[in-house]
Design an enzyme around this catalytic site. Structure first.
Site: not given
Ligand code: CAO
Length: 409
Positions: A17, A103, A138, A167, A242-243
């Site tokens: 999101q 990575r 979120e 988000d 608030g005020g």
């Molecule tokens: N091709 C190949 N691999 C891909 C890719 C692509 N096009 N796009 C993404 N990936 C891979 C990434 O390289 C990563 O792999 P590695 O961990 O092996 O390096 C993986 O997919 C994505 O990992 P992620 O940590 O982003 O995904 P997750 O589902 O484990 O976690 C979330 C999700 C939201 C917790 C995490 O992305 C995060 O903390 N994001 C930042 C904060 C954020 O925006 N949170 C709000 C989300 S909305 O509620």
């Protein structure tokens, strides 16, 4: 008519999101947003599905007006193609877990080398420090940004708010950073790094609660309904603290959303006391001034409620607004989605999706007189592979077929 961000190409590496909410706004403002997805697609395409095998509303409502390409960023060929996309883009936005883009092999140093004009925006849960490497969602941001500790009633647990401040709230902060970087690039020719942490964005939205934290040092917060104070800002129910005092009072027929939020500004007291049938309170020194009412706000709102419970919230809205008294009926999601004034304002919008048919979404709340927004459908997964890879990057059709066969796109 042209669009504000016409000619700006955004490489959208976002998912879920926070990031998609930001790039959807950029698309609405006229940018060409290319969503780069893993071959399995943004996880939300398949989450909370209401119709089998069709992109979920979770996805369609956050990814309108974008194009979609698939690209395996973990393959050597995928990295080569991505390099070309970076060279041809103005902005790159991502919200992967910490370190994911590094990575993939694309550090900020490398990205700058590939395209010195690139604006590279990242959304993460946290800034530098002990939480840098933690993932966030979120409500994690609401918990750690000051929202949950200040939301709810004094005698209950911390509460998450329905507004997605962690988000979509962070997304709009990211948009501000990206737009500012685009303006600065117009002066310097150089791109820059934009980073926004969800904890920071929520804290920014909880700014007034840190105002009150500091006011506590000088005594209890008289504008709060709470009777006792420790050394932290308490949950204060429906008081804004608030005020101007306000509270949600009950209306007829007493359903879960039959309430109206009423604010009593100083000039509102005379008409309110008349409306509630207590005109003698208008000039009563015990009630006449905001200071006199401060220690009995609960009693004041009780008197207002004894009146409002006789009318439905729409009647109360009309009666109070006839005297310029700020108030707002508590609107349910059903009432909102059917609200004709929101439809007229393009805030509740119906969009045609090639697979799900018509769906309703929330439109763009930012209105520009010279850059109108037309909300268009979200893309199917990889719908624009041929457009972008063959027609725009110039990949030969046989190589394109090969990339498909090898699982690169
Ligand atoms: N091709 C190949 N691999 C891909 C890719 C692509 N096009 N796009 C993404 N990936 C891979 C990434 O390289 C990563 O792999 P590695 O961990 O092996 O390096 C993986 O997919 C994505 O990992 P992620 O940590 O982003 O995904 P997750 O589902 O484990 O976690 C979330 C999700 C939201 C917790 C995490 O992305 C995060 O903390 N994001 C930042 C904060 C954020 O925006 N949170 C709000 C989300 S909305 O509620």
């Amino acid at each position: 008519m042209s669009k504000a961000l016409e000619g700006v190409r955004v490489l959208d590496m976002t998912h879920v999101q926070s990031g998609p909410s930001a790039t959807q706004i950029l698309a609405w403002l006229g940018a060409d947003v290319i969503k780069v997805e893993a071959l399995t697609g943004d996880i939300t395409r398949k989450q909370l599905r209401d119709i089998p095998d069709v992109d979920s509303l979770y996805f369609t409502m956050l990814n309108c007006n974008k194009r979609s390409v698939t690209l395996n960023m973990k393959s050597a060929e995928g990295k080569k193609i991505f390099t070309e996309l970076v060279r041809k883009s103005d902005v790159m936005v991502e919200n992967f877990g910490p370190g994911a883009v590094d990575r993939m092999g694309f550090t900020w140093d490398l990205l700058q080398e590939l395209n010195p004009g690139l604006i590279y925006a990242s959304i993460k849960g946290f800034g530098d420090g002990p939480y840098t490497h933690y993932k966030a969602y979120e409500v994690v941001a609401q918990a750690m940004g000051g929202s949950m500790s200040t939301t709810g009633f004094e005698d209950g647990p911390p509460v998450a708010t329905g507004a997605q401040i962690g988000d979509s709230g962070t997304g709009i902060h990211a948009v501000a950073g990206i737009l500012a970087a685009l303006v600065q690039r117009g002066q310097t020719g150089k791109g820059q790094r934009v980073t926004v942490a969800m904890q920071h964005a929520v804290l920014n939205l909880c700014r007034v609660k840190l105002r009150d934290q500091q006011r506590l040092a000088h005594g209890p917060l008289a504008e709060y309904p709470n009777k006792e104070f420790s050394n932290e800002v308490p949950r204060s129910g429906n008081a804004s603290g608030g005020g101007q005092p306000g509270w949600a009072v009950k209306c007829k027929p007493g359903g879960p959303n039959d309430y109206i939020y009423v604010i009593v500004q100083p000039p509102g007291w005379a008409p309110i006391s008349a409306l509630i049938g207590r005109p003698e309170l208008t000039d009563d020194p015990e009630w006449a001034t905001p200071e006199a009412r401060l220690n009995k706000l609960d009693k004041m709102f009780q008197l207002i409620e004894e009146w409002s419970i006789n009318y439905d919230k729409w009647d109360v809205l009309a009666k109070l607004n006839a005297h310029n008294i700020p108030c707002g009926p508590i609107l349910s999601t059903e009432e909102l989605i059917e609200d004709s004034s929101l439809v007229e304002n393009d805030m509740i919008v119906t969009v045609d999706h090639p697979e799900r048919g018509a769906f309703t979404t929330v439109g763009c709340p930012i209105k520009l007189s010279d850059s109108p927004v037309a909300v268009e459908t979200s893309p199917l997964l990889g719908e624009h592979n041929e457009d972008v890879y063959v027609r725009e990057l110039g990949i030969a059709p046989d190589r394109f077929a090969e990339l498909q066969k090898n699982g690169v796109i």
